[in-house]
Design a protein around this motif. Structure first.
Motif, PDB file in Angstrom:
ATOM      1  N   ARG A  46       0.835  -1.199   0.000  1.00 12.59           N
ATOM      2  CA  ARG A  46       0.000   0.000   0.000  1.00 12.59           C
ATOM      3  C   ARG A  46       0.876   1.258   0.000  1.00 12.59           C
ATOM      4  O   ARG A  46       1.973   1.258   0.570  1.00 12.59           O
ATOM      5  N   PRO A  47       0.376   2.348  -0.616  1.00 10.36           N
ATOM      6  CA  PRO A  47       1.183   3.573  -0.729  1.00 10.36           C
ATOM      7  C   PRO A  47       1.708   4.082   0.604  1.00 10.36           C
ATOM      8  O   PRO A  47       2.882   4.451   0.718  1.00 10.36           O
ATOM      9  N   ALA A  48       0.860   4.125   1.640  1.00 12.10           N
ATOM     10  CA  ALA A  48       1.309   4.636   2.935  1.00 12.10           C
ATOM     11  C   ALA A  48       2.400   3.755   3.522  1.00 12.10           C
ATOM     12  O   ALA A  48       3.366   4.245   4.123  1.00 12.10           O
ATOM     13  N   ALA A  49       2.265   2.448   3.339  1.00  9.45           N
ATOM     14  CA  ALA A  49       3.285   1.530   3.838  1.00  9.45           C
ATOM     15  C   ALA A  49       4.609   1.729   3.103  1.00  9.45           C
ATOM     16  O   ALA A  49       5.695   1.632   3.697  1.00  9.45           O
ATOM     17  N   ARG A  50       4.515   2.013   1.805  1.00  8.10           N
ATOM     18  CA  ARG A  50       5.735   2.244   1.021  1.00  8.10           C
ATOM     19  C   ARG A  50       6.447   3.512   1.493  1.00  8.10           C
ATOM     20  O   ARG A  50       7.676   3.537   1.607  1.00  8.10           O
ATOM     21  N   ALA A 103       6.246   4.801   4.514  1.00  4.35           N
ATOM     22  CA  ALA A 103       6.810   4.487   5.830  1.00  4.35           C
ATOM     23  C   ALA A 103       8.124   3.729   5.686  1.00  4.35           C
ATOM     24  O   ALA A 103       9.092   3.968   6.422  1.00  4.35           O
ATOM     25  N   GLU A 104       8.187   2.816   4.719  1.00  2.00           N
ATOM     26  CA  GLU A 104       9.413   2.070   4.471  1.00  2.00           C
ATOM     27  C   GLU A 104      10.529   2.999   4.008  1.00  2.00           C
ATOM     28  O   GLU A 104      11.682   2.883   4.450  1.00  2.00           O
ATOM     29  N   ARG A 105      10.182   3.941   3.139  1.00  2.00           N
ATOM     30  CA  ARG A 105      11.187   4.887   2.645  1.00  2.00           C
ATOM     31  C   ARG A 105      11.708   5.778   3.768  1.00  2.00           C
ATOM     32  O   ARG A 105      12.898   6.128   3.795  1.00  2.00           O
ATOM     33  N   LEU A 106      10.825   6.155   4.683  1.00  2.00           N
ATOM     34  CA  LEU A 106      11.265   6.959   5.824  1.00  2.00           C
ATOM     35  C   LEU A 106      12.240   6.169   6.692  1.00  2.00           C
ATOM     36  O   LEU A 106      13.235   6.722   7.181  1.00  2.00           O
ATOM     37  N   ARG A 107      11.969   4.905   6.886  1.00  2.00           N
ATOM     38  CA  ARG A 107      12.894   4.073   7.654  1.00  2.00           C
ATOM     39  C   ARG A 107      14.253   3.985   6.958  1.00  2.00           C
ATOM     40  O   ARG A 107      15.310   3.999   7.602  1.00  2.00           O
ATOM     41  N   GLU A 108      14.234   3.911   5.638  1.00  2.00           N
ATOM     42  CA  GLU A 108      15.482   3.870   4.879  1.00  2.00           C
ATOM     43  C   GLU A 108      16.265   5.172   5.047  1.00  2.00           C
ATOM     44  O   GLU A 108      17.498   5.158   5.167  1.00  2.00           O
ATOM     45  N   LEU A 109      15.547   6.299   5.061  1.00  2.00           N
ATOM     46  CA  LEU A 109      16.208   7.584   5.278  1.00  2.00           C
ATOM     47  C   LEU A 109      16.882   7.630   6.644  1.00  2.00           C
ATOM     48  O   LEU A 109      18.026   8.091   6.782  1.00  2.00           O
TER      49      LEU A 109
END
Length: 293
Positions: A2-6, A8-14
């Motif tokens: 889902r877009p929101a989950a994606r 959130a994943e990108r924020l964790r990567e940052l």
């Protein structure tokens, strides 16, 4: 996913890459700090966080311009884009003073320096053209190059020998555009602007410069590094959020280029015009800057 989950994943990567910026840290209250010298003569703090090089953003004695303009206009917004009904006398007055200050034929205001670079490059350089861009140019220049869909050749930072080879060895059926900052804010260095102008003339290329970090700081009356070097660029992009201490951007250029930007620079065409009230304050700040030591 889902877009929101994606996201959130990108924020964790940052965060994992130490590239995450905390909004709360940017909102921290520093109003208690005193800049420069306190009234009792003791030393205050030097603010190295901002672009307000001359302290004009914190100038308190701009009430005359504000009261005068609000009394004349009644409101602070332009209410439309410049092409429709948003052009006000304050826009024209500020543009006239900016072009007179920078010794150019004309000038056009944008909502920000970022919008100016994006608008200028995306409408000047089109398919068939070639842009030669310094490797450390600002993100707004990079984005403008991408939007223009011209061929982009990135040359090593300030390496004019490499630029000369690129200009000589890159076939182009269309126009050639060389773009650089004059003072790189992150590195504190500058290219050889005289040699850069010579290279552009030798290869029939136009020179586009971003003077955002140099205006108000270098040259007579703060005209910038091009003026200090005796160099006339084809297009000069400036920002008003740094030494001028307000907000917005502009392009100083020929009347021919201004007419093209007025018609084709999308970040100008499709934006509500800058606040006339803010333009009046900017003009007052410009006059104060030009008279300063």
């Amino acid at each position: 996913m889902r877009p929101a989950a994606r996201i959130a994943e990108r924020l964790r990567e940052l965060k994992a890459a130490s590239q995450w910026r905390d909004p709360a840290a940017a909102c921290a209250n520093f109003d208690g700090l005193t800049d420069g010298v306190r009234p009792d003569g003791s030393a205050g703090h030097v603010d190295a966080r901002s672009n307000d090089y001359l302290g004009l953003a914190r100038t308190r004695n701009r009430g005359d311009a504000v009261s005068r303009e609000t009394g004349l206009m009644g409101d602070s917004g332009a209410a439309a884009s410049r092409l429709i009904s948003g052009t006000k006398p304050q826009h024209l007055a500020l543009e006239a003073h900016l072009s007179e200050w920078l010794l150019t034929e004309s000038c056009l205001l944008f909502s920000s320096g970022y919008a100016a670079n994006v608008g200028v490059l995306s409408c000047l350089a089109t398919p068939g053209d070639t842009i030669f861009s310094d490797a450390l140019n600002h993100a707004s220049i990079v984005d403008g190059c991408r939007l223009g869909r011209a061929k982009v050749v990135v040359f090593p930072h300030r390496d004019l020998a490499a630029l000369a080879r690129a200009l000589g060895g890159t076939p182009s059926d269309g126009a050639r555009w060389v773009v650089t900052e004059t003072y790189f804010g992150m590195d504190g260095d500058s290219p050889d602007l005289r040699r850069l102008r010579e290279l552009c003339d030798e290869h029939e290329a136009a020179l586009i410069v971003d003077e955002a970090h140099a205006l108000g700081v270098f040259g007579a009356e703060g005209r910038g590094l091009c003026a200090e070097a005796g160099v006339a660029p084809d297009v000069l992009v400036g920002g008003m959020g740094k030494a001028l201490g307000v907000h917005g951007g502009f392009v100083a250029c020929s009347a021919l280029f201004r007419e093209w930007f007025w018609n084709r620079a999308r970040s100008f065409v499709f934006s509500t015009a800058p606040s006339p009230l803010l333009c009046a304050v900017a003009l007052e700040q410009l006059q104060r800057l030009r008279a300063a030591d």
